[in-house]
Design a protein around this motif. Structure first.
Motif, PDB file in Angstrom:
ATOM      1  N   TYR A 154      -7.683   7.417   4.112  1.00  0.00           N
ATOM      2  CA  TYR A 154      -6.468   6.824   3.563  1.00  0.00           C
ATOM      3  C   TYR A 154      -5.321   7.130   4.501  1.00  0.00           C
ATOM      4  O   TYR A 154      -5.205   8.256   4.996  1.00  0.00           O
ATOM      5  N   ARG A 176       0.837  -1.204   0.000  1.00  0.00           N
ATOM      6  CA  ARG A 176       0.000   0.000   0.000  1.00  0.00           C
ATOM      7  C   ARG A 176       0.867   1.248   0.000  1.00  0.00           C
ATOM      8  O   ARG A 176       2.011   1.214   0.401  1.00  0.00           O
ATOM      9  N   MET A 177       0.293   2.340  -0.392  1.00  0.00           N
ATOM     10  CA  MET A 177       0.905   3.658  -0.356  1.00  0.00           C
ATOM     11  C   MET A 177       2.258   3.699  -1.076  1.00  0.00           C
ATOM     12  O   MET A 177       3.228   4.283  -0.592  1.00  0.00           O
ATOM     13  N   TYR A 187      -2.431  11.687   3.474  1.00  0.00           N
ATOM     14  CA  TYR A 187      -1.745  12.201   2.290  1.00  0.00           C
ATOM     15  C   TYR A 187      -0.634  13.165   2.655  1.00  0.00           C
ATOM     16  O   TYR A 187       0.490  13.022   2.273  1.00  0.00           O
TER      17      TYR A 187
END
Ligand code: BTN
Length: 260
Positions: free
Chosen positions: A254, A61-62, A224
């Protein structure tokens, strides 16, 4: 340690009667999620599972990488084409996370927990992760790829990692055979998937919540660009994390959570 290659027949035998009728077992690939995406563009049917013994560009992820060792772990992607609204995307990875911790408990006897969004932890160490990639057409899901990596017999030791990692081998102190574990995960996922297709996610949501390691805890969430610190109030069915920050509820969609 001598690792053994996965036996296709054993996996097939263990998942009879589930939606997974098409198994693609690869010795090496860049990423099983990328491979699944290629198959989607070729029109491959739902219920396909892509399993790899090693990945040259495993994705986390990310934008992170996922590391593994050949023949040691489980690296797979499920290709699904659910006829569902886009609000069900989180339920699908919730179903896979819960299936895997239940299977780990049954087959290996180790109690794991889920850290938002759907990382699998044993105590404070990361054991497995899920990367879901999907496409939405209008309001519905066109396809969903659920990619999962589980550190079965090997884990990365790198101290620079955001979280320390562990493996089932490390926790249990013995070599773990991979086929029965994978079959158990897929059988359980098959049942949750049917509930999700019927838009009946109450049981899944309740059980998932019971295994969430952050509800009620003080955490910091790196999103973010900003970091939020607060107490986790709940996680909603669509996957949004609700935090109490300075007396006010904030919604996070997120990020990475650390316990404080
Ligand atoms: C995470 O915790 O960051 C998610 C890790 C997901 C890794 C798996 S391994 C199989 C599949 N293919 C990939 O490239 N990634 C997922």
């Amino acid at each position: 340690m001598r690792y053994e290659a996965l036996k296709r027949d054993e996996i097939l035998k263990g998942i009879k009667g589930t939606i997974f009728s098409n198994i693609i077992l690869l010795d090496e690939i860049d990423s099983t999620n990328n491979f699944a995406k290629k198959l989607v563009s070729e029109g491959v049917k739902e219920g396909t599972i892509i399993i790899a013994e090693s990945q040259t560009a495993g994705k986390g992820r990310m934008g992170r990488s996922w590391f593994s060792k050949k023949y040691a772990n489980l690296l797979f992607s499920l290709l699904l084409r659910p006829n569902l609204g886009k609000e069900y995307i989180f339920s699908l990875s919730m179903g896979l996370a819960l299936s895997s911790i239940e299977a780990i408990e049954k087959i290996v006897g180790i109690h794991a927990m889920i850290k938002w969004p759907n990382d699998i932890y044993v105590a404070d160490k990361k054991l497995a992760g899920i990367l879901s990639e999907f496409s939405i057409k209008g309001k519905t899901l066109e396809y969903v790829i659920l990619g999962m990596g589980i550190n079965v017999n090997w884990h990365p030791e790198n101290k620079e990692f955001l979280y320390p990692a562990t493996s089932l081998f490390k926790e249990k102190g013995e070599y773990i055979k991979r086929e029965p574990l994978l079959s158990e995960i897929l059988q359980r996922f098959d049942r949750y998937y049917k509930d999700i297709l019927n838009e009946d996610i109450d049981r899944l949501y309740d059980m998932w919540n019971k295994r969430s390691m952050i509800i009620g805890r003080e955490v910091s969430v790196m999103g973010y660009e900003k970091e939020l610190k607060g107490r986790v109030i709940r996680i909603e069915r669509d996957g949004s994390l609700i935090l109490k920050v300075n007396g006010k509820e904030e919604r996070v969609l997120y990020g990475d959570v650390s316990l404080r």
